[in-house]
Design a protein around this motif. Structure first.
Motif, PDB file in Angstrom:
ATOM      1  N   GLN A 328       0.829  -1.204   0.000  1.00 59.11           N
ATOM      2  CA  GLN A 328       0.000   0.000   0.000  1.00 59.11           C
ATOM      3  C   GLN A 328       0.862   1.251   0.000  1.00 59.11           C
ATOM      4  O   GLN A 328       0.562   2.229  -0.725  1.00 59.11           O
ATOM      5  N   ALA A 329       1.946   1.260   0.796  1.00 59.63           N
ATOM      6  CA  ALA A 329       2.820   2.436   0.825  1.00 59.63           C
ATOM      7  C   ALA A 329       3.499   2.639  -0.517  1.00 59.63           C
ATOM      8  O   ALA A 329       3.702   3.776  -0.963  1.00 59.63           O
ATOM      9  N   ALA A 330       3.875   1.547  -1.201  1.00 60.68           N
ATOM     10  CA  ALA A 330       4.515   1.676  -2.521  1.00 60.68           C
ATOM     11  C   ALA A 330       3.557   2.265  -3.543  1.00 60.68           C
ATOM     12  O   ALA A 330       3.951   3.105  -4.393  1.00 60.68           O
ATOM     13  N   GLU A 331       2.271   1.878  -3.522  1.00 58.40           N
ATOM     14  CA  GLU A 331       1.292   2.434  -4.452  1.00 58.40           C
ATOM     15  C   GLU A 331       1.070   3.919  -4.197  1.00 58.40           C
ATOM     16  O   GLU A 331       0.970   4.723  -5.131  1.00 58.40           O
ATOM     17  N   LEU A 332       0.998   4.272  -2.919  1.00 55.57           N
ATOM     18  CA  LEU A 332       0.815   5.693  -2.591  1.00 55.57           C
ATOM     19  C   LEU A 332       2.046   6.507  -2.954  1.00 55.57           C
ATOM     20  O   LEU A 332       1.939   7.690  -3.316  1.00 55.57           O
ATOM     21  N   LEU A 333       3.212   5.881  -2.871  1.00 56.45           N
ATOM     22  CA  LEU A 333       4.445   6.601  -3.169  1.00 56.45           C
ATOM     23  C   LEU A 333       4.500   7.015  -4.642  1.00 56.45           C
ATOM     24  O   LEU A 333       5.081   8.054  -4.988  1.00 56.45           O
ATOM     25  N   LEU A 334       3.903   6.206  -5.523  1.00 58.18           N
ATOM     26  CA  LEU A 334       3.914   6.521  -6.952  1.00 58.18           C
ATOM     27  C   LEU A 334       3.099   7.767  -7.256  1.00 58.18           C
ATOM     28  O   LEU A 334       3.425   8.529  -8.187  1.00 58.18           O
ATOM     29  N   ASP A 335       2.041   8.009  -6.522  1.00 54.42           N
ATOM     30  CA  ASP A 335       1.157   9.153  -6.790  1.00 54.42           C
ATOM     31  C   ASP A 335       1.455  10.352  -5.919  1.00 54.42           C
ATOM     32  O   ASP A 335       0.801  11.407  -6.080  1.00 54.42           O
ATOM     33  N   GLU A 336       2.382  10.216  -4.989  1.00 52.11           N
ATOM     34  CA  GLU A 336       2.644  11.300  -4.034  1.00 52.11           C
ATOM     35  C   GLU A 336       3.828  12.128  -4.498  1.00 52.11           C
ATOM     36  O   GLU A 336       4.880  11.594  -4.851  1.00 52.11           O
ATOM     37  N   ASN A 337       3.644  13.465  -4.499  1.00 49.96           N
ATOM     38  CA  ASN A 337       4.717  14.379  -4.925  1.00 49.96           C
ATOM     39  C   ASN A 337       5.321  15.140  -3.759  1.00 49.96           C
ATOM     40  O   ASN A 337       6.406  15.729  -3.902  1.00 49.96           O
ATOM     41  N   ARG A 338       4.645  15.182  -2.651  1.00 52.34           N
ATOM     42  CA  ARG A 338       5.193  15.933  -1.514  1.00 52.34           C
ATOM     43  C   ARG A 338       6.321  15.150  -0.856  1.00 52.34           C
ATOM     44  O   ARG A 338       6.213  13.953  -0.645  1.00 52.34           O
ATOM     45  N   ARG A 339       7.367  15.874  -0.544  1.00 50.40           N
ATOM     46  CA  ARG A 339       8.559  15.224   0.012  1.00 50.40           C
ATOM     47  C   ARG A 339       8.319  14.658   1.409  1.00 50.40           C
ATOM     48  O   ARG A 339       8.801  13.574   1.734  1.00 50.40           O
ATOM     49  N   ASP A 340       7.650  15.409   2.238  1.00 46.32           N
ATOM     50  CA  ASP A 340       7.447  14.923   3.597  1.00 46.32           C
ATOM     51  C   ASP A 340       6.606  13.644   3.606  1.00 46.32           C
ATOM     52  O   ASP A 340       6.857  12.714   4.363  1.00 46.32           O
ATOM     53  N   ARG A 347       9.651   5.405   5.102  1.00 49.64           N
ATOM     54  CA  ARG A 347       9.933   4.919   6.453  1.00 49.64           C
ATOM     55  C   ARG A 347       9.018   3.732   6.793  1.00 49.64           C
ATOM     56  O   ARG A 347       9.445   2.745   7.415  1.00 49.64           O
ATOM     57  N   ILE A 348       7.770   3.817   6.389  1.00 44.58           N
ATOM     58  CA  ILE A 348       6.842   2.695   6.617  1.00 44.58           C
ATOM     59  C   ILE A 348       7.324   1.445   5.893  1.00 44.58           C
ATOM     60  O   ILE A 348       7.307   0.329   6.430  1.00 44.58           O
ATOM     61  N   ILE A 349       7.775   1.662   4.642  1.00 45.38           N
ATOM     62  CA  ILE A 349       8.277   0.516   3.870  1.00 45.38           C
ATOM     63  C   ILE A 349       9.496  -0.098   4.543  1.00 45.38           C
ATOM     64  O   ILE A 349       9.605  -1.330   4.690  1.00 45.38           O
ATOM     65  N   ASN A 350      10.423   0.735   4.970  1.00 49.22           N
ATOM     66  CA  ASN A 350      11.649   0.220   5.614  1.00 49.22           C
ATOM     67  C   ASN A 350      11.343  -0.495   6.929  1.00 49.22           C
ATOM     68  O   ASN A 350      11.917  -1.552   7.231  1.00 49.22           O
ATOM     69  N   ASP A 351      10.445   0.075   7.740  1.00 44.35           N
ATOM     70  CA  ASP A 351      10.121  -0.552   9.024  1.00 44.35           C
ATOM     71  C   ASP A 351       9.498  -1.939   8.837  1.00 44.35           C
ATOM     72  O   ASP A 351       9.868  -2.917   9.500  1.00 44.35           O
ATOM     73  N   ASN A 352       8.562  -2.022   7.922  1.00 48.01           N
ATOM     74  CA  ASN A 352       7.899  -3.315   7.710  1.00 48.01           C
ATOM     75  C   ASN A 352       8.823  -4.315   7.032  1.00 48.01           C
ATOM     76  O   ASN A 352       8.756  -5.519   7.312  1.00 48.01           O
ATOM     77  N   ALA A 353       9.675  -3.822   6.138  1.00 48.53           N
ATOM     78  CA  ALA A 353      10.646  -4.723   5.525  1.00 48.53           C
ATOM     79  C   ALA A 353      11.619  -5.257   6.579  1.00 48.53           C
ATOM     80  O   ALA A 353      11.997  -6.440   6.570  1.00 48.53           O
ATOM     81  N   GLY A 354      12.025  -4.375   7.494  1.00 47.26           N
ATOM     82  CA  GLY A 354      12.905  -4.834   8.576  1.00 47.26           C
ATOM     83  C   GLY A 354      12.230  -5.830   9.483  1.00 47.26           C
ATOM     84  O   GLY A 354      12.848  -6.795   9.956  1.00 47.26           O
ATOM     85  N   ARG A 355      10.947  -5.613   9.731  1.00 48.70           N
ATOM     86  CA  ARG A 355      10.215  -6.566  10.561  1.00 48.70           C
ATOM     87  C   ARG A 355      10.158  -7.933   9.893  1.00 48.70           C
ATOM     88  O   ARG A 355      10.358  -8.970  10.537  1.00 48.70           O
ATOM     89  N   ILE A 356       9.908  -7.937   8.574  1.00 51.58           N
ATOM     90  CA  ILE A 356       9.879  -9.217   7.855  1.00 51.58           C
ATOM     91  C   ILE A 356      11.253  -9.871   7.872  1.00 51.58           C
ATOM     92  O   ILE A 356      11.385 -11.088   8.048  1.00 51.58           O
ATOM     93  N   GLU A 357      12.299  -9.058   7.720  1.00 49.93           N
ATOM     94  CA  GLU A 357      13.655  -9.604   7.705  1.00 49.93           C
ATOM     95  C   GLU A 357      14.010 -10.224   9.038  1.00 49.93           C
ATOM     96  O   GLU A 357      14.598 -11.311   9.101  1.00 49.93           O
ATOM     97  N   ARG A 358      13.625  -9.585  10.150  1.00 46.15           N
ATOM     98  CA  ARG A 358      13.900 -10.143  11.475  1.00 46.15           C
ATOM     99  C   ARG A 358      13.131 -11.437  11.687  1.00 46.15           C
ATOM    100  O   ARG A 358      13.640 -12.397  12.267  1.00 46.15           O
ATOM    101  N   MET A 359      11.898 -11.472  11.199  1.00 49.39           N
ATOM    102  CA  MET A 359      11.092 -12.678  11.360  1.00 49.39           C
ATOM    103  C   MET A 359      11.700 -13.841  10.582  1.00 49.39           C
ATOM    104  O   MET A 359      11.806 -14.962  11.088  1.00 49.39           O
ATOM    105  N   VAL A 360      12.129 -13.564   9.362  1.00 51.57           N
ATOM    106  CA  VAL A 360      12.750 -14.615   8.549  1.00 51.57           C
ATOM    107  C   VAL A 360      14.064 -15.060   9.167  1.00 51.57           C
ATOM    108  O   VAL A 360      14.396 -16.254   9.189  1.00 51.57           O
ATOM    109  N   ARG A 361      14.825 -14.131   9.702  1.00 50.62           N
ATOM    110  CA  ARG A 361      16.093 -14.477  10.345  1.00 50.62           C
ATOM    111  C   ARG A 361      15.882 -15.379  11.560  1.00 50.62           C
ATOM    112  O   ARG A 361      16.594 -16.366  11.759  1.00 50.62           O
ATOM    113  N   ASP A 362      14.840 -15.058  12.351  1.00 51.57           N
ATOM    114  CA  ASP A 362      14.557 -15.894  13.523  1.00 51.57           C
ATOM    115  C   ASP A 362      14.122 -17.298  13.121  1.00 51.57           C
ATOM    116  O   ASP A 362      14.527 -18.291  13.738  1.00 51.57           O
ATOM    117  N   VAL A 363      13.305 -17.382  12.080  1.00 51.57           N
ATOM    118  CA  VAL A 363      12.851 -18.700  11.637  1.00 51.57           C
ATOM    119  C   VAL A 363      14.010 -19.506  11.066  1.00 51.57           C
ATOM    120  O   VAL A 363      14.128 -20.719  11.287  1.00 51.57           O
TER     121      VAL A 363
END
Length: 521
Positions: A328-340, A347-363
């Protein structure tokens, strides 16, 4: 039938012992007549007859007293023949000593009849009483014809009635004694059989069983108990001398179940003690039951494998949420022009990707639990380096919250990578919940038991609630919003893969974890 036969043999043995003592009495009596008959004022009317009868009586006692006589004639025949000889000999001695009024032969005749009641059959005892009555009456009749007193018949009649009374009473007492002895032997045989069955059951039990007396000495211990403790448990030895810790634990815990590492092998055993055979405050026996908790854990491991499907389903559910957020964040990123807004979506993408990476690492770490490569790890150096890595880029104040109390010569036998992941999980949790004051996280090692090291990791935070203690090592259980819930679960699995045990220690205050393993120092 097997219990009746020993009881019958026991009765025959009792009769043989009684006859042996009766023969000793006969021998003493016959010898006394031969040696000291005149001194006892016996044989006054016919000394030669008295002496001859005494010698013949002594000879008969000697001949029938040998075991060969019983083997040739049989026990019952010998007992009956000896009774007849006793009565006839005493009747002749009584006649030679002046008849009934001599007193002593009549008393001895009574003793002989009582002895006959102990060793002879019922009919034989009555026959002996009848024979004694006939002889005494015949002797008194002869004296009456020779000028005796008629009044003597009354006294002789009373004495003859006493013969039968003594014979019957002696036989009844002997029968009762034999019945009691037969019952005792039968109960003894049943008790021995039951004891053999109990010992077989105890020997085949999967649990270890130790029976202690009131002094703490071992009365019985099965082979399973010796195997679990790794020590010999000889009967009669003091348990405190063989395993002082187990003996003290037994006294301390009483009837309460406890899970402890016991014996030389330091196996995880569940110890349960039961007091038996006591009356009030008195304890006769203490029974200790030892259950192999490691075997139970292996069975639990099989159940864990069966639950792998549920774990996979949970993993899919846990990964789906951050993946949906990333998409969802990636789709919104394509249409969003504001920098903030773009920075927020990244940041949302990185946080969730990190969460998935930690979960996979633990498994993945869970999948590599069986690939442990044991090594001798010096704990002081290893923990110090690990703390330095965790505090890398932090100030000195951050480093001061860790207090390390581990001797330089203490080592831990485990896979280095596994041990590092275990301690990182414990230290991260402690740093997340501690107060942040200097020394708020304490790491210390206990080496009181040879070959065993216990690593303690504790903090001064709020601790673990009673409701969460039972679930703290379950997968996907977490109280932190960004946690995966796999940290402590993976840590315990890795500890078991290295032959160690990770536990949450009881007590109030902050969280206190113990890691118990083998030491090579």
């Amino acid at each position: 039938m097997n219990a009746v036969a020993p009881a019958f043999d026991g009765l025959e043995q009792t009769r043989r012992v009684s006859l042996r003592y009766l023969n000793v009495f006969r021998l003493i009596l016959a010898g006394l007549f031969v040696v000291a008959g005149q001194e006892l004022n016996l044989g006054g009317e016919s000394p030669r007859v008295f002496l001859g009868a005494a010698v013949v009586y002594l000879t008969a006692v000697l001949l029938l007293g040998f075991p060969d006589a019983i083997q040739r004639l049989g026990f019952d025949r010998v007992a009956a023949l000896q009774g007849v000889i006793d009565i006839v000999a005493l009747a002749v001695l009584m006649w030679a000593s002046g008849g009934y009024r001599s007193g002593v032969p009549l008393l001895l005749m009574t003793v002989v009849l009582a002895g006959s009641g102990l060793v002879s059959r019922e009919r034989t005892v009555l026959f002996h009483a009848a024979l004694a009555t006939v002889l005494v009456l015949s002797e008194n009749t002869w004296r009456f014809i020779s000028g005796g007193w008629p009044a003597d018949f009354f006294q002789v009649g009373i004495a003859c009635a006493g013969f039968f009374a003594i014979a019957v009473i002696a036989r009844l007492l002997a029968r009762r004694a034999q019945a009691n002895e037969a019952l005792a032997r039968r109960r003894g045989a049943e008790l021995a059989s039951q004891q053999a069955i109990n010992e077989r059951i105890i020997r085949d039990l999967q649990d270890g069983v130790i029976v202690l007396d009131a002094e703490g000495r071992i009365r019985h211990a099965n082979a399973r108990a010796s195997n679990l403790l790794g020590i010999d448990l000889p009967e009669g030895a003091l348990l405190s001398e063989l395993d002082a810790f187990l003996a003290a634990r037994t006294v301390e815990r009483g009837r309460e179940d406890s899970l402890t590492r016991l014996g030389r092998a330091r196996r995880s055993l569940r110890c349960r003690t039961v007091e038996a055979g006591g009356d009030g405050d008195t304890v006769i026996y203490t029974v200790i039951y030892l259950s192999d908790f490691e075997e139970i854990q292996r069975q639990i491991q099989q159940l864990k494998l069966a639950a792998l499907g549920r774990l996979t389903a949970s993993m899919a559910h846990e990964i789906r949420n951050p993946l949906s957020a990333v998409s969802q964040a990636a789709e919104l990123l394509l249409d969003e022009n504001r920098r903030d807004m773009q920075a927020r979506l990244v940041r949302i993408i990185n946080d969730n990707a990190g969460r998935i990476e930690r979960m996979v690492r633990d498994v993945l770490a869970l999948g590599r639990r069986d690939e442990a490569l044991p090594d001798t790890v010096p704990l002081n150096e290893f923990v110090g380096g690990l703390v330095d890595q965790l505090c890398l880029g932090c100030g000195e104040e951050e480093r001061r919250i860790f207090q390390i109390d581990i001797a330089a010569d203490v080592s831990f036998s485990a896979d280095r990578t596994h041990l590092q992941q275990i301690l990182v999980n414990l230290l991260d949790n402690a740093r997340r919940h501690c107060s942040g004051a200097p020394g708020s996280i304490r790491i210390r090692a206990e080496t009181d038991t040879p070959g065993v090291v216990i690593l303690h990791v504790s903090d001064d935070g709020p601790g673990v609630s009673e409701a969460d203690r039972a679930k703290i090592f379950e997968p996907f259980f977490t109280s932190h919003p960004k946690g995966t819930g796999l940290g402590l679960y993976i840590a315990r699995e890795l500890a078991e893969a290295n032959g160690a045990v990770l536990e949450l220690a009881p007590g109030e205050g902050g969280a206190h974890f113990t890691l118990t393993g083998r030491s090579t120092s």
